[in-house]
Design an enzyme around this catalytic site. Structure first.
Site, short mmCIF file in Angstrom:
data_model
loop_
_atom_site.label_atom_id
_atom_site.label_comp_id
_atom_site.label_asym_id
_atom_site.label_seq_id
_atom_site.Cartn_x
_atom_site.Cartn_y
_atom_site.Cartn_z
CE LYS A 18 -13.32 -7.20 -6.31
NZ LYS A 18 -13.98 -6.08 -7.01
CD GLU A 45 2.97 -2.61 -8.06
OE1 GLU A 45 3.26 -1.48 -7.61
OE2 GLU A 45 3.82 -3.35 -8.60
P1 NAD Z 1 -9.67 0.35 -3.85
O1 NAD Z 1 -8.64 -0.19 -2.92
O2 NAD Z 1 -10.85 1.03 -3.29
O3 NAD Z 1 -10.27 -0.85 -4.75
C1 NAD Z 1 -9.46 -1.67 -5.54
C2 NAD Z 1 -10.09 -3.04 -5.68
O4 NAD Z 1 -10.14 -3.68 -4.42
C3 NAD Z 1 -11.52 -3.04 -6.21
O5 NAD Z 1 -11.67 -4.13 -7.10
C4 NAD Z 1 -12.34 -3.24 -4.95
O6 NAD Z 1 -13.60 -3.85 -5.18
C5 NAD Z 1 -11.45 -4.19 -4.17
N1 NAD Z 1 -11.64 -4.18 -2.71
C6 NAD Z 1 -12.16 -3.21 -1.92
N2 NAD Z 1 -12.10 -3.57 -0.62
C7 NAD Z 1 -11.52 -4.80 -0.59
C8 NAD Z 1 -11.13 -5.68 0.47
N3 NAD Z 1 -11.34 -5.36 1.75
N4 NAD Z 1 -10.51 -6.84 0.15
C9 NAD Z 1 -10.26 -7.15 -1.13
N5 NAD Z 1 -10.60 -6.35 -2.19
C10 NAD Z 1 -11.23 -5.19 -1.91
O7 NAD Z 1 -8.87 1.25 -4.87
P2 NAD Z 1 -9.45 2.17 -6.04
O8 NAD Z 1 -10.16 3.32 -5.39
O9 NAD Z 1 -10.17 1.32 -7.03
O10 NAD Z 1 -8.12 2.68 -6.76
C11 NAD Z 1 -7.47 3.86 -6.40
C12 NAD Z 1 -6.23 3.57 -5.59
O11 NAD Z 1 -5.42 2.61 -6.26
C13 NAD Z 1 -5.34 4.77 -5.40
O12 NAD Z 1 -4.86 4.82 -4.07
C14 NAD Z 1 -4.17 4.52 -6.33
O13 NAD Z 1 -2.98 5.17 -5.99
C15 NAD Z 1 -4.07 3.05 -6.27
N6 NAD Z 1 -3.39 2.52 -7.46
C16 NAD Z 1 -2.11 2.04 -7.31
C17 NAD Z 1 -1.41 1.59 -8.42
C18 NAD Z 1 0.00 1.06 -8.30
O14 NAD Z 1 0.49 0.45 -9.24
N7 NAD Z 1 0.68 1.25 -7.19
C19 NAD Z 1 -2.01 1.62 -9.68
C20 NAD Z 1 -3.32 2.11 -9.79
C21 NAD Z 1 -3.99 2.56 -8.65
#
Ligand code: NAD
Length: 474
Positions: free
Chosen positions: A170, A243
């Site tokens: 997803k 991650e």
């Molecule tokens: P996010 O957590 O808002 O969304 C990520 C994904 O999770 C999306 O596909 C979203 O639809 C889904 N999602 C949202 N709520 C959910 C839930 N309750 N249950 C399951 N899935 C759900 O993150 P984002 O804004 O897309 O990305 C930015 C963040 O990601 C930043 O904090 C960044 O540091 C982190 N990030 C971490 C890494 C790593 O390797 N550690 C890499 C890239 C980004």
């Protein structure tokens, strides 16, 4: 762009039963394509298809898995220009960076193909032989963010397949298109059901985390979402690789060569417009170098050409979405109100698109939101320090623990400081570099589990001990 995008379930391209939603180009704020929206019944179908495919794929040979990943790498490579353009249009990054993302997707796929799953012989005697095998888990749910959409999907899918699992992906609803196309390409060479894709928002992600037939979730995204996934995954004790967010500190020691390190600091802080999990997000600089380093960073920031990622010569694109853009504006305003000095940038660009110039903020302290929170955007706070012990303590004061770095000409001294940083990766005279053969992951609230290399592959397996009592003569 008028291309039609489909979900892929059990090898078939299907429309979303919940209709579709528009995908915006962050450089124009205009919709340029529609993404199909999956129903919960479609999620169930995708998981069921992955379950059926698993019963065959788990028994596949090492050669068959390698050959499939090689074929996928070739399909990605053959379609690289289209994938790179999709990444630019939905994510915003400059074309050259999107081309790097596609090249990374190919490299990581080939690296997963080349990995071996070891069988460890623990005992080998005349009466008994004991072996430790690694078995695949079953259906893996992959949930990805919007910053490096294609590459992160590859980071999830390829080791899962290599270890004998099947996948339901997803992507982020903000950047689903390159991943939809990736899964379409995978399905041109893979058996039906091996890799399925559903698209939708966080609600659909939550159902994936809850789904009783999914055995593992690999998630890259924010810490609060990771926590929610962990709660929802508890019912059937899913394995997790999380991650999550980072607020990486870099410490510049007093002996560092400012001219030698300035470019590296800028590039790793502003990689992907700062929207990189392991970007440098707080810079602690010894007072003797502070002003000179700030000057150099400002010079580099002013050289950037900001614009639509598809335009010739652009080195700096927009922030990916309105919410993140507003957060960046808010954090800079908060820093300004607290008395920080904005050395360059500091105001959004007028007109359409979420453009925010590279911004260097000095005379700022810990306790300010821009330092304490993950900005995930094109702003770097530079914090002056006098005593390195104090800088180490402040770097470690964060709840996050993804990466960290030490910048110095004295490697022995830098190693001592590096060893004391609480994070999953520490770089010396660098930051943000991830490599397909090196395990990568966070500690503290940046998550747990690692990706890449053998350790990353093992996360997609369960150990099975085989204890063999050998027949004895007579
Ligand atoms: P996010 O957590 O808002 O969304 C990520 C994904 O999770 C999306 O596909 C979203 O639809 C889904 N999602 C949202 N709520 C959910 C839930 N309750 N249950 C399951 N899935 C759900 O993150 P984002 O804004 O897309 O990305 C930015 C963040 O990601 C930043 O904090 C960044 O540091 C982190 N990030 C971490 C890494 C790593 O390797 N550690 C890499 C890239 C980004």
């Amino acid at each position: 762009m008028t291309r039609k995008f489909s979900l892929i379930i059990d090898g078939r391209a299907v429309a979303g039963e919940r209709g579709s939603f528009p995908v915006l180009n962050p450089a124009t704020e205009a919709s340029f394509a529609d993404c199909p929206s999956a129903s919960l019944e479609q999620l169930d179908s995708a998981v069921a298809a992955a379950g059926r495919a698993f019963s065959r794929w788990q028994a596949s040979s090492c050669e068959a898995r390698r050959a499939l990943l090689e074929a996928i790498a070739e399909r990605i490579e053959q379609n690289a220009p289209e994938l790179a353009e999709l990444v630019v249009r939905e994510q915003g990054k400059p074309l050259a960076l999107a081309q790097m993302e596609v090249a990374g997707a190919v490299a990581w796929t080939r690296a997963a193909a080349a990995l071996d799953l070891p069988v460890e012989v623990i005992e080998d005697g005349p009466a008994k032989r004991i072996e430790l095998h690694r078995r695949p888990l079953g259906v893996v749910g992959s949930i990805t963010p919007w910053n490096w959409p294609l590459m992160i999907a590859v980071w999830h899918i390829m080791p899962a397949l290599r270890a004998g699992n099947t996948v339901v992906v997803k992507p982020s609803s903000l950047t689903p298109l390159a991943t939809l196309r990736l899964v379409e390409l995978i399905n041109e060479v893979a058996p039906a059901g091996l890799v399925n894709i559903v698209a939708g928002g966080g609600g659909l992600g939550r159902e994936i985390a809850r789904h009783p037939q999914i055995r593992k979730i690999v998630f890259t995204g924010s810490t609060p979402t990771g926590q929610d996934i962990m709660r929802n995954a508890a019912d059937n004790l899913k394995r997790l690789t999380l991650e999550l967010g980072g607020n990486d500190a870099g410490i510049v020691l007093a002996d560092a060569d400012v001219d030698a390190i300035a470019e590296g600091i800028f590039q790793t802080a502003f990689l992907n417009m700062g929207q990189t999990c392991a970007a440098l997000k707080r810079l602690y600089v010894h007072e003797s170098l502070h002003d000179r380093l700030c000057e150099r960073l400002v010079e580099i920031a002013r050289r950037q050409k900001i614009g639509d990622g598809m335009a010739e010569g652009v080195t700096f694109g927009p922030v990916q979405n309105r919410e993140q853009f507003q957060l960046v504006c808010e954090l800079v305003e908060d820093a300004r109100a607290a008395g920080a000095r904005i050395l360059c940038g500091g105001e959004p660009l007028p007109g359409k698109g979420y453009f925010y110039p590279p911004t260097i903020v000095a005379d700022i302290r810990d306790g300010t939101r821009l330092v304490d929170e993950e900005q995930f955007g094109p702003v770097l706070p530079v914090i002056r320090y006098t005593d390195v012990e104090d800088a180490i303590a402040r770097a470690n004061a964060s709840e996050n623990g993804l990466g960290g770095s030490v910048w110095s000409s004295d490697i022995a001294r830098a190693r001592e400081v590096a060893a004391r940083l609480e994070c999953g990766t520490v770089w010396i005279n660098g930051h943000a570099e991830v490599l397909p053969h090196c395990p990568f992951g966070g500690c503290k609230m940046s998550g747990f589990g690692v990706e890449f290399g053998l350790e990353g592959l093992l996360e997609y397996t369960a150990p099975q001990l085989m204890n063999i009592n050998l027949p004895q003569p007579g």
